[in-house]
Scaffold this active site. Structure first.
Site, mmCIF file in Angstrom:
data_model
loop_
_atom_site.group_PDB
_atom_site.id
_atom_site.type_symbol
_atom_site.label_atom_id
_atom_site.label_comp_id
_atom_site.label_asym_id
_atom_site.label_seq_id
_atom_site.Cartn_x
_atom_site.Cartn_y
_atom_site.Cartn_z
ATOM 1 N N HIS A 187 -3.267 -4.893 1.810
ATOM 2 C CA HIS A 187 -2.628 -5.146 3.113
ATOM 3 C C HIS A 187 -2.584 -6.639 3.438
ATOM 4 C CE1 HIS A 187 -2.323 -1.066 4.982
ATOM 5 N NE2 HIS A 187 -3.174 -0.785 4.005
ATOM 6 N N CYS A 196 0.833 -1.203 0.000
ATOM 7 C CA CYS A 196 0.000 0.000 0.000
ATOM 8 C C CYS A 196 0.874 1.264 0.000
ATOM 9 C CB CYS A 196 -0.995 -0.070 1.151
ATOM 10 S SG CYS A 196 -2.418 0.969 0.858
ATOM 11 N N GLU A 250 -0.784 -8.148 5.426
ATOM 12 C CA GLU A 250 -0.446 -8.399 6.845
ATOM 13 C C GLU A 250 -1.695 -8.393 7.731
ATOM 14 O OE1 GLU A 250 -0.297 -5.621 5.313
ATOM 15 O OE2 GLU A 250 -0.691 -3.943 6.667
HETATM 16 N N1 GLN Z 1 -3.537 6.409 0.839
HETATM 17 C C1 GLN Z 1 -2.316 6.135 1.528
HETATM 18 C C2 GLN Z 1 -1.161 6.935 0.966
HETATM 19 O O1 GLN Z 1 -1.292 7.653 0.051
HETATM 20 C C3 GLN Z 1 -1.984 4.663 1.482
HETATM 21 C C4 GLN Z 1 -3.030 3.890 2.243
HETATM 22 C C5 GLN Z 1 -2.508 2.666 2.943
HETATM 23 O O2 GLN Z 1 -1.307 2.447 3.070
HETATM 24 N N2 GLN Z 1 -3.436 1.930 3.477
HETATM 25 O O3 GLN Z 1 -0.089 6.851 1.440
#
Ligand code: GLN
Length: 196
Positions: free
Chosen positions: A177, A84, A179
């Site tokens: 995610h 992410c 994890e």
């Molecule tokens: N939207 C977040 C960002 O721009 C990432 C979201 C996440 O890691 N769950 O960093």
């Protein structure tokens, strides 16, 4: 794991979802270490960049002195798994990033932050992932979308046509995610690509 010793895997612990990654890595047989300062990088076999807020992490990476040191190690081939926000930090190009936001440019991908739209800001789905024998339950939270990728990038899974797990050498990234579920198969797949 193929290696005859436990790999030492750092988890960037400046901000975000690092504790759950440590649990998953421990269950895979790795020794984990928080990474907060340049000295924490010494002797690492691999690194995880967790989810969180990529623009905040970018700022903290610079203020902690980690950014340049880590960039060097990543470009020297330190295996890395980014999830992410971690995917955003590893991308060559960030779309809709903050103007002062930096990335390491380890994978030849362009990612758009928060690209799945308001309605779908968070969602869960079953994904077929190359190298896994059955679907992986994926939790997307304000996830980045891969908008383009270069020839060196291998797509391991897609959702709605967009790549959501990709690999370039020993760098693996997921827009969700892994994890947050009990399923450690993506962490295992990463350790396998990292040579363990
Ligand atoms: N939207 C977040 C960002 O721009 C990432 C979201 C996440 O890691 N769950 O960093």
């Amino acid at each position: 794991m193929g290696a005859d010793r436990r790999p030492v895997v750092g988890v960037l612990a400046l901000q975000g979802a690092f504790a759950a990654h440590e649990r998953a890595l421990s269950r895979c047989g790795a020794t984990t270490r928080h990474v907060r300062l340049p000295v924490d990088l010494d002797g690492l076999d691999a690194l995880v960049l967790p989810g969180g807020e990529s623009s905040t992490m970018s700022k903290l990476l610079v203020s902690s002195g980690l950014f340049d040191e880590l960039k060097g190690r990543l470009h020297d081939g330190l295996p890395v798994f980014g999830t992410c926000a971690g995917m955003i930090l590893l991308a060559a190009d960030i779309l809709d990033g903050r103007p002062d936001q930096h990335s390491f440019g380890v994978l030849d991908i362009a990612v758009r932050r928060n690209a799945y739209g308001r309605q779908n800001e968070s969602f869960e789905t079953e994904l077929d992932v190359d190298g896994l024998d059955r679907p992986f339950h994926a939790v997307f939270i304000r996830a980045p979308r891969v908008e383009s990728s270069g020839p060196a990038v291998e797509v391991l899974a897609r959702h709605d046509r967009a790549p959501v797990v990709v690999r370039q050498g020993t760098a693996v990234v997921a827009s969700f995610h892994p994890e947050l579920t009990d399923d450690t198969r993506l962490h295992q797949l990463f350790l396998h690509h990292a040579g363990f």
